[in-house]
Enzyme design. Structure first.
Site, PDB file in Angstrom:
ATOM      1  N   ASP A  82       0.813  -1.213   0.000  1.00  0.00           N
ATOM      2  CA  ASP A  82       0.000   0.000   0.000  1.00  0.00           C
ATOM      3  C   ASP A  82       0.849   1.267   0.000  1.00  0.00           C
ATOM      4  OD1 ASP A  82       0.957  -0.296   2.597  1.00  0.00           O
ATOM      5  OD2 ASP A  82      -0.969  -0.916   3.413  1.00  0.00           O
ATOM      6  N   ASN A  95      -7.579  -2.317  14.048  1.00  0.00           N
ATOM      7  CA  ASN A  95      -8.976  -2.526  13.646  1.00  0.00           C
ATOM      8  C   ASN A  95      -9.121  -3.774  12.771  1.00  0.00           C
ATOM      9  OD1 ASN A  95      -7.772  -1.748  11.308  1.00  0.00           O
ATOM     10  ND2 ASN A  95      -9.018   0.080  10.960  1.00  0.00           N
ATOM     11  N   HIS A 152      -7.335  -4.464  10.041  1.00  0.00           N
ATOM     12  CA  HIS A 152      -7.025  -4.321   8.620  1.00  0.00           C
ATOM     13  C   HIS A 152      -5.744  -5.076   8.257  1.00  0.00           C
ATOM     14  CE1 HIS A 152      -4.551  -0.283   9.071  1.00  0.00           C
ATOM     15  NE2 HIS A 152      -3.784  -1.322   9.275  1.00  0.00           N
ATOM     16  N   GLU A 158      -9.524  -1.884   5.073  1.00  0.00           N
ATOM     17  CA  GLU A 158     -10.175  -1.476   6.313  1.00  0.00           C
ATOM     18  C   GLU A 158     -11.445  -2.304   6.546  1.00  0.00           C
ATOM     19  OE1 GLU A 158      -8.361   0.191   8.056  1.00  0.00           O
ATOM     20  OE2 GLU A 158      -7.831   2.184   7.353  1.00  0.00           O
TER      21      GLU A 158
END
Ligand code: PGA
Length: 257
Positions: A79, A150, A152, A157
């Site tokens: 990413d 979270n 991810h 996400e």
């Protein structure tokens, strides 16, 4: 229907984060050398963030002290923030140069990182080409992953489904908050990123998910024992035969085995 009680057996817990990181680096080294012996390239999927830093440190050490060559290594990073200049101090281009690429003999043409300056008009096409290039090279041999608080993986996400490919994504509040310190304030953190999709990631022949430290213990527990759901993208991984979870004892503290 996936049984939510399915708990992968592919979990290795180390006493110290350095030992866990060295174990990951060792697997990568062995795979690089095996491909070299066969006269073949190897395709690595690489991660950024705090988690892989010691892995890269160990790979650099292996290059300098043990002659590990990266000449046959092709890399695809997971990413990049969007928008982001590659020259920006906090770009993932810069991260990779600082922690790995500038220290080893990677061929520059073998390095692939989503480009944070693709225009909105060309982004969909460029992301498609990114995935196609991976496929044309025969797919990713080893994918290195961290896990966000979270759940991810990459910047997939919560809400990201199994069939997602490389794309632009809105960053989750937790992700932006976790980056705020590095960016010296939440208002400086980009709102978006380009990320490989979950399908791109899970197509890899081997996936090494590394989690270190107490701050990852809650999400590690949730991803490994909770519901398999797009709300926790990392939960998709535990039913895959090619996954290996590598934890230090702090990250693994809540897993009841
Ligand atoms: P971290 O991030 O390694 O900086 O904790 C992991 C991730 O968000 O995937």
């Amino acid at each position: 229907m996936i049984d939510k009680n399915t708990l992968t057996s592919n979990i290795i817990v180390f006493a110290k984060e350095l030992d866990a990181s060295r174990a990951v680096a060792k697997q990568i080294q062995q795979a690089i050398v095996a491909k070299q012996s066969a006269g073949q390239p190897i395709v690595l999927g690489l991660a950024t963030g705090n988690t892989p830093k010691l892995v890269y440190q160990e790979l650099v050490r292996m290059h300098k002290n043990e002659g590990l060559s990266f000449e046959n290594v092709i890399t695809f990073n997971l990413d990049e923030y969007y928008p982001m200049m590659p020259s920006h101090q906090l770009s993932y281009h810069n991260f990779m140069n600082i922690h790995l690429f500038s220290h080893v003999n990677m061929l520059p043409e073998n390095i692939n990182i989503p480009y944070g300056q693709w225009s909105k008009a060309e982004l969909i096409e460029k992301c498609k080409i990114y995935d196609e290039k991976i496929q044309q090279l025969g797919g990713i041999d080893i994918q290195l992953l961290g896990i966000g608080r979270n759940g991810h993986i990459g910047f997939n996400e919560p809400g990201s489904t199994m069939d997602t490919c490389t794309r632009l994504i809105d960053l989750h509040e937790t992700t932006r908050n976790d980056a705020a310190k590095d960016f010296e304030g939440l208002h400086n953190v980009p709102y978006q990123a380009i990320t490989m999709g979950i399908q791109t990631i899970t197509s890899a022949r081997k996936i090494l998910l590394l989690a270190l430290g107490e701050r990852k213990s809650v999400i590690v527990h949730k991803a490994l024992t909770g519901e398999i759901t797009s709300d926790v993208p990392a939960s998709y991984l535990r039913v895959l035969p090619q996954i290996e979870f590598i934890f230090d004892k702090e990250a693994a503290a809540l897993i009841n085995r």
